[in-house]
Design an enzyme around this catalytic site. Structure first.
Site, PDB file in Angstrom:
ATOM      1  N   GLY A 113       0.827  -1.188   0.000  1.00  0.00           N
ATOM      2  CA  GLY A 113       0.000   0.000   0.000  1.00  0.00           C
ATOM      3  C   GLY A 113       0.866   1.245   0.000  1.00  0.00           C
ATOM      4  N   CYS A 114       0.269   2.373  -0.369  1.00  0.00           N
ATOM      5  CA  CYS A 114       1.052   3.612  -0.458  1.00  0.00           C
ATOM      6  C   CYS A 114       1.496   4.088   0.928  1.00  0.00           C
ATOM      7  CB  CYS A 114       0.260   4.682  -1.194  1.00  0.00           C
ATOM      8  SG  CYS A 114      -1.424   4.941  -0.584  1.00  0.00           S
ATOM      9  N   TYR A 115       0.570   4.173   1.881  1.00  0.00           N
ATOM     10  CA  TYR A 115       0.949   4.582   3.231  1.00  0.00           C
ATOM     11  C   TYR A 115       1.933   3.593   3.871  1.00  0.00           C
ATOM     12  CZ  TYR A 115      -2.967   7.977   3.311  1.00  0.00           C
ATOM     13  OH  TYR A 115      -3.835   9.014   3.072  1.00  0.00           O
TER      14      TYR A 115
END
Length: 309
Positions: A113-115
């Site tokens: 995921g990006c986070y």
């Protein structure tokens, strides 16, 4: 012979970026379905079975269905959804953490995921090095451009230009938390405070640390040195100097696509507090750029091919 590649979900934000970036690359022969076939199960099954590698840019449940459609094909899969990030039999697609060889030899790779990309890049090496305790109650403050929410959030921000800031995940239990806990080796899930600003792309992930309250009271220099050693050979991750501390970090509305990851260690003058900060493009190293990096590795190509660093 060109590698046959199918992007399932090529009409979404991540899928569109991946397809655009792969246009003109002679290493790949893209299998493309017309608008009338994109949601046709038989057509998708045929495409998944015909491909050497498939990239899934789908909602979680649709990604699980695509994996079932591909059963028996031997097709290698990169899943950009969160459906398989902590699933058995899947390799986590963060080469700087799990190692390039693991991805090169994997049949099933789940894009981070990006986070979590920002959080894990900062915290995982320091927990592994013994500088941060695995049972610490970590907190994460993060802000992203609205493209991270897909077409629906893009449409909302463009239709409601008065929105200046959007906090969400207020009931806790964000879907990114399991991978953040698992791949940092933490005893507890972090307290995660995500938010969105009116910029199309860009992301800042901020992990505050009360160094004076941590076991061993580590200093910023030790944290910085451990991160520098971990990413010494990385083409994607850069570490800003420990000093001088920057006066500000900015996300620009006009930011161009970028596939790198910039890390910062900011320490108070008395050494009792620090902020670990990651800056990235949520559509780059946080999504499509990471998928192409993993694709390059799986195909035995230089990992930076076609990427913006």
């Amino acid at each position: 012979m060109a590698i046959r590649l199918f992007i399932d979900g090529a009409a979404g934000t991540t899928g569109l970026e991946i397809r655009e970036r792969l246009q003109g690359r002679s290493e790949f022969d893209l299998i493309v379905l017309g608008d009338a076939q994109r949601k046709d199960e038989a057509a998708r099954r045929d495409a998944l079975h015909a491909a050497d590698i498939a990239i899934l840019c789908l909602p979680d449940e649709a990604a699980k269905e695509a994996v079932k459609l591909a059963e028996g094909s031997g097709t290698r899969i990169i899943d950009a959804s969160s459906a398989h990030r902590v699933a058995e039999g899947w390799t986590y697609g963060f080469p700087e953490l799990v190692g390039h060889e693991a991805i090169a030899n994997a049949q099933f790779v789940s894009n981070p995921g990006c986070y979590p990309t920002g959080f894990l890049a900062l915290v995982a090496p320091l927990v592994q090095a013994g500088l941060l305790p695995a049972d610490w109650p970590f907190t994460v403050n993060a802000v992203s451009g609205y493209s991270g929410g897909g077409n629906a959030l893009i449409d909302r921000f463009e239709a409601e230009p008065d929105i200046a800031f959007r906090a969400y995940g207020l009931a806790m239990g964000h879907k990114h938390l399991p991978e953040m806990q698992a791949y940092a080796g933490l005893a507890h899930q972090p307290v995660f405070s995500p938010s969105v600003i009116p910029a199309h792309r860009g992301m800042v992930v901020d992990v505050p640390l009360p160094l004076g309250a941590l076991p061993g009271q580590p200093r910023g220099a030790a944290l910085h040195a451990a991160l520098a050693a971990h990413y010494a050979d990385s083409a994607f991750v850069t570490l800003a100097p420990l000093t001088p501390i920057p006066s500000e970090l900015l996300l620009l509305k006009s930011a161009a696509p970028w596939d790198g990851l910039s890390l910062h260690v900011c320490e108070s003058a008395d050494g009792t507090q620090a902020r670990l900060i990651a800056v990235l493009d949520n559509l780059g190293k946080g999504a499509s750029g990471a998928a192409i990096q993993n694709l390059n590795i799986m195909c035995g190509l230089p990992e930076t091919t076609g990427l913006r660093l």
